[in-house]
Motif scaffolding. Structure first.
Motif, PDB file in Angstrom:
ATOM      1  N   VAL A   1       0.351   5.579   0.378  1.00 12.04           N
ATOM      2  CA  VAL A   1      -0.481   6.764   0.577  1.00 12.04           C
ATOM      3  C   VAL A   1       0.422   7.952   0.289  1.00 12.04           C
ATOM      4  CG1 VAL A   1      -1.747   8.181   2.238  1.00 12.04           C
ATOM      5  CG2 VAL A   1      -2.064   5.703   2.215  1.00 12.04           C
TER       6      VAL A   1
ATOM      7  N   SER B   1      -7.248   1.972   8.556  1.00 11.76           N
ATOM      8  CA  SER B   1      -8.023   1.230   7.582  1.00 11.76           C
ATOM      9  C   SER B   1      -7.607  -0.237   7.623  1.00 11.76           C
ATOM     10  CB  SER B   1      -7.781   1.784   6.175  1.00 11.76           C
ATOM     11  OG  SER B   1      -8.415   0.987   5.194  1.00 11.76           O
TER      12      SER B   1
ATOM     13  N   GLY C   1      -7.317  -0.199   3.103  1.00 10.40           N
ATOM     14  CA  GLY C   1      -6.880   0.898   2.253  1.00 10.40           C
ATOM     15  C   GLY C   1      -7.992   1.516   1.440  1.00 10.40           C
TER      16      GLY C   1
ATOM     17  N   HIS D   1      -4.614   6.932  -2.069  1.00  7.35           N
ATOM     18  CA  HIS D   1      -4.164   5.564  -1.773  1.00  7.35           C
ATOM     19  C   HIS D   1      -4.108   4.774  -3.069  1.00  7.35           C
ATOM     20  CE1 HIS D   1      -5.081   1.271  -1.082  1.00  7.35           C
ATOM     21  NE2 HIS D   1      -4.195   1.400  -0.114  1.00  7.35           N
TER      22      HIS D   1
ATOM     23  N   HIS E   1       0.831  -1.204   0.000  1.00 11.88           N
ATOM     24  CA  HIS E   1       0.000   0.000   0.000  1.00 11.88           C
ATOM     25  C   HIS E   1       0.863   1.251   0.000  1.00 11.88           C
ATOM     26  CE1 HIS E   1      -3.788  -2.115   1.040  1.00 11.88           C
ATOM     27  NE2 HIS E   1      -2.956  -2.975   1.596  1.00 11.88           N
TER      28      HIS E   1
ATOM     29  N   GLU F   1     -11.323  10.459  11.157  1.00 13.15           N
ATOM     30  CA  GLU F   1     -10.119  11.246  11.391  1.00 13.15           C
ATOM     31  C   GLU F   1     -10.160  11.836  12.793  1.00 13.15           C
ATOM     32  OE1 GLU F   1      -8.150  14.500   8.628  1.00 13.15           O
ATOM     33  OE2 GLU F   1      -9.815  15.353   9.772  1.00 13.15           O
TER      34      GLU F   1
ATOM     35  N   TRP G   1     -11.669   4.053   5.261  1.00  7.89           N
ATOM     36  CA  TRP G   1     -10.864   4.639   6.332  1.00  7.89           C
ATOM     37  C   TRP G   1     -11.782   5.062   7.472  1.00  7.89           C
ATOM     38  CZ3 TRP G   1      -5.560   4.696   6.207  1.00  7.89           C
ATOM     39  CH2 TRP G   1      -4.988   4.285   4.993  1.00  7.89           C
TER      40      TRP G   1
ATOM     41  N   ILE H   1      -8.645   9.438  -0.137  1.00 11.50           N
ATOM     42  CA  ILE H   1      -8.964   9.017   1.230  1.00 11.50           C
ATOM     43  C   ILE H   1     -10.017   9.940   1.839  1.00 11.50           C
ATOM     44  CG2 ILE H   1      -7.962   8.862   3.559  1.00 11.50           C
ATOM     45  CD1 ILE H   1      -5.451   7.749   2.262  1.00 11.50           C
TER      46      ILE H   1
END
Length: 185
Positions: A52, A114, A117, A64, A50, A123, A120, A79
């Motif tokens: 980001v 996540s 990926g 991502h 993965h 935040e 998510w 994301i």
């Protein structure tokens, strides 16, 4: 297999990588097929590698992409958040753990997780912390470790850790050291 990801040393901002089976002889460079003004964050979860990274435009969207073979990369997947610096990501407790600097004047350190990926979580801010440069993450003794530069003129290197229950430690200085640039962990 060891991968090293980087931004091309020209105006293209192409994301590239080299690979090695012994960390002596390197193959590449290879194009990822995506662009960013900052180095990407990379880790393996399950059978996927993965990445980001920050979009190569004014939006500073976090994007991502993943691969199962290191050759065929998926499409950019937003994301839903933005960063003004390179993000940091590690695998811990079966999740992709991401920390990044808010794309606003607060410079807050924000975190997401996540399991794949694609989806998510919510935040949240790393409790009370902000940084003028991209953070660094590592995992040691079952805890997530975060290193970052103070969001002031001292450039003090700071450290926090998060235990398996999700509780962050108090922030500590890294032995009186300072840096104007992002740390690595």
């Amino acid at each position: 297999l060891v991968f090293v990801f980087f931004v091309a040393n020209n105006a293209s901002n192409d994301l590239m990588y080299v690979a090695s089976f012994d960390a002596v002889t390197w193959q590449g460079p290879f194009l990822v097929g995506h662009k960013s003004p900052f180095a990407p964050a990379a880790t393996v979860l399950g059978s996927h590698l993965h990445l980001v990274y920050v979009a190569n435009n004014a939006t500073r969207d976090l994007l991502h992409v993943s691969t199962i073979d290191g050759v065929n990369w998926g499409a950019d997947a937003p994301i839903g958040h933005q960063s003004k610096a390179a993000p940091a990501m590690v695998r811990s407790q079966g999740l992709l753990n991401l920390v990044y600097v808010a794309n606003n004047s607060t410079n807050q350190l924000l975190q997401l997780a996540s399991s794949d990926g694609v989806t998510w979580g919510v935040e949240t801010q790393v409790p009370g912390q902000s940084s003028k440069a991209g953070p660094a993450l590592s995992v040691f003794a079952g805890a997530l470790h975060l290193a970052f530069v103070a969001n002031n003129t001292t450039n003090t290197l700071l450290h926090m850790s998060r235990n398996s229950a999700g509780t962050w430690s108090a922030v500590t200085q890294v032995a009186g050291h300072a840096s104007p640039a992002s740390p690595a962990a």
